[in-house]
Design a protein around this motif. Structure first.
Motif, PDB file in Angstrom:
ATOM      1  N   SER A 213       2.041  -4.473 -23.589  1.00  0.00           N
ATOM      2  CA  SER A 213       1.429  -4.187 -22.289  1.00  0.00           C
ATOM      3  C   SER A 213       1.790  -5.210 -21.217  1.00  0.00           C
ATOM      4  N   SER A 214       2.828  -4.891 -20.461  1.00  0.00           N
ATOM      5  CA  SER A 214       3.219  -5.762 -19.351  1.00  0.00           C
ATOM      6  C   SER A 214       2.132  -5.808 -18.281  1.00  0.00           C
ATOM      7  N   THR A 215       1.559  -4.644 -17.966  1.00  0.00           N
ATOM      8  CA  THR A 215       0.511  -4.600 -16.942  1.00  0.00           C
ATOM      9  C   THR A 215      -0.691  -5.434 -17.356  1.00  0.00           C
ATOM     10  N   GLY A 216      -1.075  -5.358 -18.628  1.00  0.00           N
ATOM     11  CA  GLY A 216      -2.185  -6.155 -19.120  1.00  0.00           C
ATOM     12  C   GLY A 216      -1.917  -7.643 -18.972  1.00  0.00           C
ATOM     13  N   HIS A 217      -0.710  -8.078 -19.336  1.00  0.00           N
ATOM     14  CA  HIS A 217      -0.357  -9.493 -19.195  1.00  0.00           C
ATOM     15  C   HIS A 217      -0.398  -9.926 -17.738  1.00  0.00           C
ATOM     16  N   LEU A 218       0.167  -9.112 -16.863  1.00  0.00           N
ATOM     17  CA  LEU A 218       0.203  -9.470 -15.447  1.00  0.00           C
ATOM     18  C   LEU A 218      -1.203  -9.556 -14.867  1.00  0.00           C
ATOM     19  N   LEU A 219      -2.064  -8.625 -15.246  1.00  0.00           N
ATOM     20  CA  LEU A 219      -3.428  -8.646 -14.728  1.00  0.00           C
ATOM     21  C   LEU A 219      -4.180  -9.897 -15.177  1.00  0.00           C
ATOM     22  N   LEU A 220      -3.997 -10.300 -16.420  1.00  0.00           N
ATOM     23  CA  LEU A 220      -4.662 -11.514 -16.898  1.00  0.00           C
ATOM     24  C   LEU A 220      -4.135 -12.756 -16.174  1.00  0.00           C
ATOM     25  N   ILE A 221      -2.826 -12.831 -16.027  1.00  0.00           N
ATOM     26  CA  ILE A 221      -2.243 -13.988 -15.332  1.00  0.00           C
ATOM     27  C   ILE A 221      -2.713 -14.026 -13.884  1.00  0.00           C
ATOM     28  N   GLU A 222      -2.728 -12.869 -13.235  1.00  0.00           N
ATOM     29  CA  GLU A 222      -3.175 -12.829 -11.843  1.00  0.00           C
ATOM     30  C   GLU A 222      -4.661 -13.189 -11.725  1.00  0.00           C
ATOM     31  N   HIS A 223      -5.450 -12.782 -12.721  1.00  0.00           N
ATOM     32  CA  HIS A 223      -6.884 -13.082 -12.669  1.00  0.00           C
ATOM     33  C   HIS A 223      -7.133 -14.587 -12.695  1.00  0.00           C
ATOM     34  N   PHE A 224      -6.392 -15.298 -13.550  1.00  0.00           N
ATOM     35  CA  PHE A 224      -6.625 -16.732 -13.703  1.00  0.00           C
ATOM     36  C   PHE A 224      -5.781 -17.585 -12.758  1.00  0.00           C
TER      37      PHE A 224
ATOM     38  N   ASP B 126      -8.994   0.838  -9.478  1.00  0.00           N
ATOM     39  CA  ASP B 126     -10.287   0.278  -9.055  1.00  0.00           C
ATOM     40  C   ASP B 126     -11.204  -0.053 -10.229  1.00  0.00           C
ATOM     41  N   VAL B 127     -11.090   0.693 -11.324  1.00  0.00           N
ATOM     42  CA  VAL B 127     -12.018   0.529 -12.443  1.00  0.00           C
ATOM     43  C   VAL B 127     -11.332  -0.053 -13.684  1.00  0.00           C
ATOM     44  N   LEU B 128     -10.197   0.519 -14.075  1.00  0.00           N
ATOM     45  CA  LEU B 128      -9.562   0.118 -15.333  1.00  0.00           C
ATOM     46  C   LEU B 128      -8.772  -1.176 -15.216  1.00  0.00           C
ATOM     47  N   PHE B 129      -8.332  -1.525 -13.998  1.00  0.00           N
ATOM     48  CA  PHE B 129      -7.624  -2.788 -13.823  1.00  0.00           C
ATOM     49  C   PHE B 129      -8.648  -3.922 -13.876  1.00  0.00           C
ATOM     50  N   ASN B 130      -9.167  -4.148 -15.076  1.00  0.00           N
ATOM     51  CA  ASN B 130     -10.249  -5.096 -15.308  1.00  0.00           C
ATOM     52  C   ASN B 130      -9.847  -6.005 -16.461  1.00  0.00           C
ATOM     53  N   PRO B 131      -9.936  -7.318 -16.306  1.00  0.00           N
ATOM     54  CA  PRO B 131      -9.450  -8.220 -17.366  1.00  0.00           C
ATOM     55  C   PRO B 131     -10.188  -8.071 -18.690  1.00  0.00           C
TER      56      PRO B 131
ATOM     57  N   PRO C 170      -4.921  -0.379 -18.874  1.00  0.00           N
ATOM     58  CA  PRO C 170      -4.154  -1.622 -18.987  1.00  0.00           C
ATOM     59  C   PRO C 170      -4.483  -2.359 -20.282  1.00  0.00           C
ATOM     60  N   GLY C 171      -3.462  -2.810 -20.970  1.00  0.00           N
ATOM     61  CA  GLY C 171      -3.637  -3.463 -22.252  1.00  0.00           C
ATOM     62  C   GLY C 171      -3.230  -2.587 -23.418  1.00  0.00           C
ATOM     63  N   VAL C 172      -3.174  -1.280 -23.200  1.00  0.00           N
ATOM     64  CA  VAL C 172      -2.769  -0.365 -24.269  1.00  0.00           C
ATOM     65  C   VAL C 172      -1.269  -0.470 -24.514  1.00  0.00           C
ATOM     66  N   SER C 173      -0.475  -0.472 -23.459  1.00  0.00           N
ATOM     67  CA  SER C 173       0.985  -0.563 -23.484  1.00  0.00           C
ATOM     68  C   SER C 173       1.640   0.812 -23.507  1.00  0.00           C
TER      69      SER C 173
END
Length: 267
Positions: A23-34, A106-111, A161-164
């Motif tokens: 999951s590239s999107t999951g990784h990016l969202l976590l990095i962006e969150h922190f 708005d909803v699923l893009f959640n860390p 996000p996170g599923v891949s």
């Protein structure tokens, strides 16, 4: 300058993870969150826009195969059937993505969702990788047409996000009779229309954010994404054929667990 460094790092992560079942999107969202951009709306769009680098890396490697398909699909029934199969597989994600675009961002893009999805997806990948499957198909171009559609339906799970996207596609193909290599290669083929469609749709939705400053940041991320995406596409099929998905299971579980710890401590 700091945003450019972040863009280069995010581009590296995008290129490294886009075609792996992590999951590239999951990784990016976590990095962006922190560690991400102060403009959160731009950060969400950036994660999709830099996919263009990884897309072009894939297209450059598959250019000869794409050219042969394009020139033979009118006269060769086998080539034509495969092109139709890819389009059929792409259709479910196109419909769901267009209808649920707002809800997804708005909803699923959640860390928190990302972390749990990474861990759960790792468990699914491990389970499928250890099943005593008896593959019937060793060529991505030879799946039955209904199988292409079913893989496309499974790919819709990657809207979370996170599923891949690659992971969902590979798991779906393997459960439906493909061997590891054919499943992984079809994930490349299906990535082409899926990622181009996601990129174009998100660019249409977020073009107002593309100021001159943002364009430079996206360009830096794009270059890094292209370079590392190219490396992964060139090496992934051989690695999976020899070693399976164990490495990516651990990768997902470790990142998801660290993400949950970080969220619990820092919020």
């Amino acid at each position: 300058m700091l945003d450019l460094i972040k863009a280069a790092f995010l581009g590296f992560v995008e290129g490294l993870t886009e075609y792996l079942p992590v999951s590239s999107t999951g990784h990016l969202l976590l990095i962006e969150h922190f560690f991400g951009f102060q403009d959160e709306d731009f950060g969400k769009s950036f994660a999709v826009l830099i996919q263009l680098g990884a897309i072009l890396a894939l297209l450059s490697i598959y250019f000869r195969k794409l050219w042969l398909l394009a020139t033979h699909m009118v006269t060769d029934a086998y080539s034509r059937r495969f092109v139709i199969g890819v389009l059929i597989a792409f259709l479910p994600a196109a419909v769901v993505g267009a209808l649920a675009h707002g809800f997804i961002k708005d909803v699923l893009f959640n860390p928190w969702i990302v972390c749990f999805s990474l861990i759960a997806g790792g468990a699914v990948l491990l389970y499928v990788d250890q099943l005593p499957l008896k593959p019937k198909y060793d060529e991505a171009t030879g799946f039955p047409l209904p199988m292409y559609f079913k893989i496309g339906v499974v790919q819709c799970a990657a809207m979370i996000p996170g599923v891949s996207r690659a992971g969902a596609t590979i798991v779906g193909a393997m459960l439906l009779g493909a061997d590891r290599r054919a499943a992984a290669e079809f994930s490349f083929w299906l990535a082409m229309p899926t990622m181009v469609g996601a990129f174009a749709y998100d660019l249409l939705k977020s073009h107002a954010q593309m100021t001159g400053e943002h364009l430079v940041v996206v360009a830096v991320g794009f270059v890094a994404s292209f370079i590392f995406g190219w490396v992964v596409v060139k090496t992934f099929l051989g690695y999976v054929s020899r070693h399976g998905f164990g490495l990516f299971v651990w990768w997902r579980v470790i990142v998801g667990t660290l993400g949950l710890i970080g969220l619990a401590i820092f919020g």
